[in-house]
Design an enzyme around this catalytic site. Sequence first.
Site, PDB file in Angstrom:
ATOM      1  CB  ALA A  60     -45.173   1.727  11.382  1.00  0.00           C
ATOM      2  NE  ARG A 100     -46.174  -6.711   2.583  1.00  0.00           N
ATOM      3  CZ  ARG A 100     -45.066  -5.965   2.444  1.00  0.00           C
ATOM      4  NH1 ARG A 100     -45.032  -4.748   2.914  1.00  0.00           N
ATOM      5  NH2 ARG A 100     -44.012  -6.463   1.832  1.00  0.00           N
ATOM      6  CD  GLN A 200     -40.085   0.617   0.226  1.00  0.00           C
ATOM      7  OE1 GLN A 200     -39.169   0.511  -0.590  1.00  0.00           O
ATOM      8  NE2 GLN A 200     -40.738  -0.435   0.689  1.00  0.00           N
ATOM      9  CG  ASP A 241     -40.351  -5.245   8.120  1.00  0.00           C
ATOM     10  OD1 ASP A 241     -41.499  -4.874   7.856  1.00  0.00           O
ATOM     11  OD2 ASP A 241     -39.340  -4.744   7.591  1.00  0.00           O
TER      12      ASP A 241
END
Length: 349
Positions: A60, A100, A200, A241
């Site tokens: 985010a 993106r 991540q 997402d």
Amino acid sequence: MDRMDKDLAFMLKYENIAWYENGKVRILDRRVYPREIKFVECRTYKDVKQAIADMVTQSAGPYTAAGMGMALAAYECKHMKLEEQINYLINASEIISHARPTTINRMKLITNSCAEVGIKALREGNSPIEAIFQRTIDSLERRYRRMSEVAVNLVNLFPKEGKVMTQCFGETIVGCMGREIKKQNKKIEFYCPETRPYLQGARLTASVLKNQGFKVTVITDNMPAWTIKEKGIDVFTSAADTICMDGNIVNKVGTMQIAICAKYFGIPYFVTGIPDEEKYLENIIIEERDPREVTSCNGIENTLKGVEGYYPAFDITPPELVSAVVTDQGIYSPYNLKEYFETEIEQYY
């Protein structure tokens, strides 16, 4: 008044995500955190757009960076004539929102809203920089508050004592989930797949949960099935997402394979987030990133010259693998997400 980032980990504090100040936007470089605490400094809104595209910030984080980037755009054009400033903000909104491809729909909600409040401020003789900055802070407060409500609903589904597997980095829900576990006095430990190539899960999710006092174990991306079986994982959960209205879940590549494993071993997969109204499977574009990010890791080449790589950044988990979609309004089947919008919903982004 307490902010909604109270008691959350370092990288979830607003100033440590992305922050506009004095004609610059400072973004925590999540590509190197926690090995190094480093901020990328952006002097133009196009620098912010490029930082988002280059994965300086992820999950985010780009939504906050986009808002701060719009404040920077307002700063850049402050000496232009009124109509030129308006056009500058409109153009900046379009450029930043397309950083993106997979998240354009969400990013447009943010950048268009920032442009609107900035233009309104201009026409009223007020500072568009301050208006856009405040809109971005208000958005953070709103998102953190609503994700705190998601966290309540999610943690209610957890056992009193158990093991939870995550995927990639769900940003706000990770911190809010941890805070809610403490409130509910549950004893939960976490298993985090590393999430190549940016790691991540290892660097971000594990860091946030460790900062907030949890036992965390990192595994490589080819270990989920064996780990679920041997370690007795109780729940698999991830953010998304995109939560399509037909129940398809777009998330970091690797989510689908863990969902398949969860189904096989009979444990639930709980997706967290806000459904994306009017978004369906046929609208989805899966971003394919530089294959060199697969043939190397941390800047070190791992293959012979000429070996090719393939890097789809996301995959799509079908609704039959999703046990529930956990939202701020309650818990839904992936097949009845339209019901989420039957009541009036506050803008999320």
